[in-house]
Scaffold this motif. Structure first.
Motif, PDB file in Angstrom:
ATOM      1  N   ALA A  65      36.100  41.271  47.284  1.00 48.26           N
ATOM      2  CA  ALA A  65      36.269  40.472  48.366  1.00 48.26           C
ATOM      3  C   ALA A  65      37.055  41.040  49.311  1.00 48.26           C
ATOM      4  CB  ALA A  65      37.381  39.233  47.948  1.00 48.26           C
ATOM      5  N   GLY A  66      36.389  40.350  50.365  1.00 42.63           N
ATOM      6  CA  GLY A  66      37.065  40.454  52.081  1.00 42.63           C
ATOM      7  C   GLY A  66      37.495  39.138  52.363  1.00 42.63           C
ATOM      8  N   ASN A  67      38.275  38.481  51.151  1.00 42.47           N
ATOM      9  CA  ASN A  67      38.950  37.276  51.988  1.00 42.47           C
ATOM     10  C   ASN A  67      39.910  37.181  50.163  1.00 42.47           C
ATOM     11  OD1 ASN A  67      38.531  37.001  54.333  1.00 42.47           O
ATOM     12  ND2 ASN A  67      36.695  35.514  53.817  1.00 42.47           N
ATOM     13  N   ASP A  68      39.585  36.467  49.762  1.00 42.38           N
ATOM     14  CA  ASP A  68      40.376  36.447  48.147  1.00 42.38           C
ATOM     15  C   ASP A  68      39.589  35.770  47.469  1.00 42.38           C
ATOM     16  OD1 ASP A  68      39.501  33.569  48.159  1.00 42.38           O
ATOM     17  OD2 ASP A  68      41.864  32.577  48.486  1.00 42.38           O
ATOM     18  N   PRO A  91      38.656  37.499  36.183  1.00 45.71           N
ATOM     19  CA  PRO A  91      38.153  38.463  36.761  1.00 45.71           C
ATOM     20  C   PRO A  91      38.841  38.946  37.842  1.00 45.71           C
ATOM     21  CG  PRO A  91      37.596  36.208  37.408  1.00 45.71           C
ATOM     22  CD  PRO A  91      38.464  36.162  36.338  1.00 45.71           C
ATOM     23  N   LEU A  92      38.811  40.527  37.830  1.00 43.58           N
ATOM     24  CA  LEU A  92      38.774  41.364  38.673  1.00 43.58           C
ATOM     25  C   LEU A  92      38.512  41.148  40.142  1.00 43.58           C
ATOM     26  CD1 LEU A  92      40.949  43.929  39.072  1.00 43.58           C
ATOM     27  CD2 LEU A  92      37.949  45.419  38.850  1.00 43.58           C
ATOM     28  N   ILE A  93      39.037  40.667  40.946  1.00 49.74           N
ATOM     29  CA  ILE A  93      39.268  40.553  42.235  1.00 49.74           C
ATOM     30  C   ILE A  93      39.720  41.274  43.066  1.00 49.74           C
ATOM     31  CG2 ILE A  93      39.234  39.033  44.083  1.00 49.74           C
ATOM     32  CD1 ILE A  93      40.516  37.338  42.465  1.00 49.74           C
ATOM     33  N   CYS A  94      39.068  42.514  43.684  1.00 43.24           N
ATOM     34  CA  CYS A  94      39.378  44.025  44.825  1.00 43.24           C
ATOM     35  C   CYS A  94      39.490  43.283  46.502  1.00 43.24           C
ATOM     36  CB  CYS A  94      38.307  45.020  44.776  1.00 43.24           C
ATOM     37  SG  CYS A  94      37.751  45.244  42.920  1.00 43.24           S
ATOM     38  N   ARG A  95      40.052  42.607  46.179  1.00 45.02           N
ATOM     39  CA  ARG A  95      41.168  42.097  47.977  1.00 45.02           C
ATOM     40  C   ARG A  95      40.865  42.988  48.605  1.00 45.02           C
ATOM     41  NH1 ARG A  95      43.623  38.518  44.489  1.00 45.02           N
ATOM     42  NH2 ARG A  95      43.000  36.718  44.334  1.00 45.02           N
ATOM     43  N   GLY A  96      40.566  42.434  50.440  1.00 49.33           N
ATOM     44  CA  GLY A  96      41.116  42.933  51.548  1.00 49.33           C
ATOM     45  C   GLY A  96      39.703  44.272  51.748  1.00 49.33           C
ATOM     46  N   PRO A  97      40.656  46.197  52.890  1.00 48.14           N
ATOM     47  CA  PRO A  97      40.028  46.690  53.070  1.00 48.14           C
ATOM     48  C   PRO A  97      39.633  47.548  51.618  1.00 48.14           C
ATOM     49  CG  PRO A  97      41.573  46.062  54.492  1.00 48.14           C
ATOM     50  CD  PRO A  97      41.750  45.571  53.253  1.00 48.14           C
ATOM     51  N   TRP A  98      38.611  48.027  52.400  1.00 47.04           N
ATOM     52  CA  TRP A  98      37.827  48.787  51.255  1.00 47.04           C
ATOM     53  C   TRP A  98      39.175  50.424  50.892  1.00 47.04           C
ATOM     54  CZ3 TRP A  98      35.046  49.849  47.118  1.00 47.04           C
ATOM     55  CH2 TRP A  98      34.565  51.165  46.307  1.00 47.04           C
ATOM     56  N   SER A  99      39.094  50.356  48.708  1.00 50.00           N
ATOM     57  CA  SER A  99      40.143  51.296  48.861  1.00 50.00           C
ATOM     58  C   SER A  99      39.638  52.497  47.552  1.00 50.00           C
ATOM     59  CB  SER A  99      41.228  50.620  48.111  1.00 50.00           C
ATOM     60  OG  SER A  99      41.724  51.473  46.929  1.00 50.00           O
ATOM     61  N   GLU A 100      39.535  53.111  47.103  1.00 50.11           N
ATOM     62  CA  GLU A 100      39.143  53.855  45.908  1.00 50.11           C
ATOM     63  C   GLU A 100      39.969  53.663  44.725  1.00 50.11           C
ATOM     64  OE1 GLU A 100      36.821  56.171  45.824  1.00 50.11           O
ATOM     65  OE2 GLU A 100      36.667  55.850  48.149  1.00 50.11           O
ATOM     66  N   ASP A 101      40.510  52.696  45.063  1.00 44.99           N
ATOM     67  CA  ASP A 101      41.505  52.214  43.498  1.00 44.99           C
ATOM     68  C   ASP A 101      40.447  51.373  43.491  1.00 44.99           C
ATOM     69  OD1 ASP A 101      44.109  53.365  44.524  1.00 44.99           O
ATOM     70  OD2 ASP A 101      45.085  51.805  44.871  1.00 44.99           O
ATOM     71  N   PHE A 102      39.774  50.473  44.127  1.00 45.43           N
ATOM     72  CA  PHE A 102      38.714  49.779  43.263  1.00 45.43           C
ATOM     73  C   PHE A 102      37.494  50.537  42.165  1.00 45.43           C
ATOM     74  CE2 PHE A 102      38.253  47.233  48.038  1.00 45.43           C
ATOM     75  CZ  PHE A 102      39.952  46.854  47.054  1.00 45.43           C
ATOM     76  N   VAL A 103      37.250  51.458  42.477  1.00 44.52           N
ATOM     77  CA  VAL A 103      36.432  52.226  42.082  1.00 44.52           C
ATOM     78  C   VAL A 103      37.677  52.189  40.498  1.00 44.52           C
ATOM     79  CG1 VAL A 103      35.485  54.168  41.302  1.00 44.52           C
ATOM     80  CG2 VAL A 103      35.097  53.337  43.642  1.00 44.52           C
ATOM     81  N   ALA A 104      39.003  52.916  41.141  1.00 46.63           N
ATOM     82  CA  ALA A 104      39.492  52.885  39.208  1.00 46.63           C
ATOM     83  C   ALA A 104      39.216  51.489  38.144  1.00 46.63           C
ATOM     84  CB  ALA A 104      40.908  53.668  38.971  1.00 46.63           C
TER      85      ALA A 104
END
Length: 122
Positions: A65-68, A91-104
């Motif tokens: 998600a780029g927003n919420d 649900p897992l919501i990966c918010r905001g700017p890209w982060s490598e944490d999203f992959v983990a």
């Protein structure tokens, strides 16, 4: 663990993949507060073929998600509720700017699903 994993894009997946599955992990981007066109296409093709044969399907969802992500979450949950699928976690919501944490975080979601299936929890 004795869990087979099949990875397909929403465009390549069909009811032939979903009907025999024990669980499914859905992934989507947030597009204008809605799910991606690819995931919507998957649901459009698979909804009726899976309606009766997949009741109770365990599923998980991740959203980039780029927003919420709330509109995207709501749209997917409306469809999965109609299918009578059961989510294994929020649900897992990966918010905001890209982060490598999203992959983990997505790897952890997959491990949770596999472990839950292997242990007979889901």
């Amino acid at each position: 663990m004795d869990v087979d994993v099949i990875v397909k894009s929403p465009f390549a997946a069909s009811e032939v993949d979903v009907l025999p599955a024990s669980a499914i992990i859905l992934g989507t981007t947030e597009n204008l507060g809605y799910m991606s066109g690819a995931l919507k296409d998957f649901f459009d093709r698979c909804y009726y073929p899976c309606l009766e044969g997949c009741q109770g399907m365990r599923y998980a969802l991740y959203i980039r998600a780029g927003n919420d992500g709330t509109g995207t979450k709501r749209s997917v949950e409306a469809i999965t509720t109609g299918l009578r699928w059961r989510k294994v976690q929020e649900p897992l919501i990966c918010r905001g700017p890209w982060s490598e944490d999203f992959v983990a975080e997505c790897h952890a979601l997959g491990a949770l699903m596999a472990s839950g299936l292997d242990a007979g929890i889901f």
